[in-house]
Design a protein around this motif. Sequence first.
Motif, PDB file in Angstrom:
ATOM      1  N   HIS A  62       0.820  -1.215   0.000  1.00 58.88           N
ATOM      2  CA  HIS A  62       0.000   0.000   0.000  1.00 58.88           C
ATOM      3  C   HIS A  62       0.853   1.264   0.000  1.00 58.88           C
ATOM      4  O   HIS A  62       1.610   1.513   0.935  1.00 58.88           O
ATOM      5  CB  HIS A  62      -0.940   0.038   1.200  1.00 58.88           C
ATOM      6  N   HIS A  64       1.004   5.567  -1.901  1.00 62.02           N
ATOM      7  CA  HIS A  64       0.418   6.612  -2.752  1.00 62.02           C
ATOM      8  C   HIS A  64       1.608   7.399  -3.310  1.00 62.02           C
ATOM      9  O   HIS A  64       2.024   8.391  -2.704  1.00 62.02           O
ATOM     10  CB  HIS A  64      -0.444   7.587  -1.939  1.00 62.02           C
ATOM     11  N   HIS A 206      -9.606   1.880   2.060  1.00 62.08           N
ATOM     12  CA  HIS A 206      -9.124   2.194   3.407  1.00 62.08           C
ATOM     13  C   HIS A 206     -10.294   1.916   4.347  1.00 62.08           C
ATOM     14  O   HIS A 206     -11.391   2.436   4.122  1.00 62.08           O
ATOM     15  CB  HIS A 206      -8.757   3.664   3.513  1.00 62.08           C
ATOM     16  N   HIS A 262      -5.326  -0.802   6.324  1.00 60.08           N
ATOM     17  CA  HIS A 262      -5.271  -0.382   7.733  1.00 60.08           C
ATOM     18  C   HIS A 262      -5.955  -1.356   8.702  1.00 60.08           C
ATOM     19  O   HIS A 262      -5.273  -2.046   9.423  1.00 60.08           O
ATOM     20  CB  HIS A 262      -5.764   1.061   7.938  1.00 60.08           C
ATOM     21  N   ASP A 313       2.460   3.101   3.112  1.00 54.62           N
ATOM     22  CA  ASP A 313       1.611   4.271   2.953  1.00 54.62           C
ATOM     23  C   ASP A 313       2.453   5.341   2.232  1.00 54.62           C
ATOM     24  O   ASP A 313       3.456   5.011   1.611  1.00 54.62           O
ATOM     25  CB  ASP A 313       1.073   4.747   4.306  1.00 54.62           C
TER      26      ASP A 313
HETATM   27 ZN   LIG Z   1      -3.604   4.982   1.962  1.00 56.28          ZN
END
Ligand SMILES: [Zn+2]
Length: 420
Positions: A62, A64, A206, A262, A313
């Motif tokens: 995961h 971004h 999420h 998460h 993340d």
């Molecule tokens: Zn995220």
Amino acid sequence: MDKDLVTLKASYIVQGPGEVINGGQVTIKGPKIVEVGPIKAPMGKVIDLGGAAVIPGLINAHTHLELTDLEGKIPPPKSFTHWLRHLVSYRRGEANKDLGPAVKRGANLSMESGTTAIADISSTGDSLKLLPEVPIRKRVFKEVICMDPAMVASILEEAIRVLSDFPRDGLGTLGLSPHAPYTACAKLYQGCTLFSKGQDLLLSTHICETKEELEFLKEGTGSFAIMLRAYGMLEGWEPPGLYPLAYLKKIGALARPWLLIHCNYLNEEDIYIIKESGSSVVYCPRSHHFFGHEVHPFLRLLKEGVNVALGTDSLASNKSLSMMDEIRFLLENNQGLSPQEALSMATVRGARALGMAGLVGELRAGYEADLAVIELPRAQGGPVLEDLFDPESRNIVTLVAGRPCYDRYGLFTKDSCDVH
Ligand SMILES: [Zn+2]
């Protein structure tokens, strides 16, 4: 000599999390591994990696990458919604900025630190545009946000159009990501679930990230309600009166496995729902720490047989995109966790989570040649899996589908090499 063959010799070959060959070699032909085993007469060009360890490439389940330029720009948050408001206002202040350079930098930082596959969430579409050029393995998710059921059809249509432009070249696969249950309405979750049916299109969201999210869905109150009302996103919206996973189950979205990001706050029913759906959970240890959450239930999930992968993340809530750093942090903060289990979450479990099981995540004949070479600290000499995550060990080579994506000493461009 078969010129297409390359043999990597090293003191340690970590075939899988619990399988270490002392003094071994990996032979590669083109994008594939053809043989893994103890040192014997090598085939093709030989690269001697000396005392290093060859491990399966690390999988970041995961991230971004479009947020890579926000490194250190968002102050430590008073709350999650406080952080989210900062993020939104930052992005609104620079609308139409080309995030391609940020994506590229994030991908390079990933490859430099031994990551060979990423699950990246594309919010603006820049990542979907740029990542096909980058030789990392990726599953790129188009993020969709919409709380107004009347707008869902056009939002989905646009997402599908953007995804159809993405070249599927063997290294690239796709996904759809309704952002979270507080930014995606039931109709959007249902639409994504329906569209992905029968396709290699993974779904991600999420979920159960904050206590405020639970309150918002159950009662329709709290900091999310205040923030979303201020953004004009809640007209006509009614709280489902359920916790997030029970809600997704009720609307039929969990009819197939998801990549659940998460899952910081879970109750017994949630764990049962995750198990039942066959979904994987992604735990992002340093981002979890950044927001000051309560202890993450990943050990309980693993015990229950749920597949848990690791993610960094983004740099808007983490200090680096290195999975080596993520594993070090995880081990430092969980004394009972074995390096073997931590490595498993970053390799074979990551592969399973991303729909790449049997292809990557282990070093086996017939698998893709996705691997990292870790230079171990000289003074150590303990069990290799412990030395692997010593603060001084570092990645020196990253191969994706047999191609060097990072090569600290230029080993792949020399005729013969020797690292000591
Ligand atoms: Zn995220």
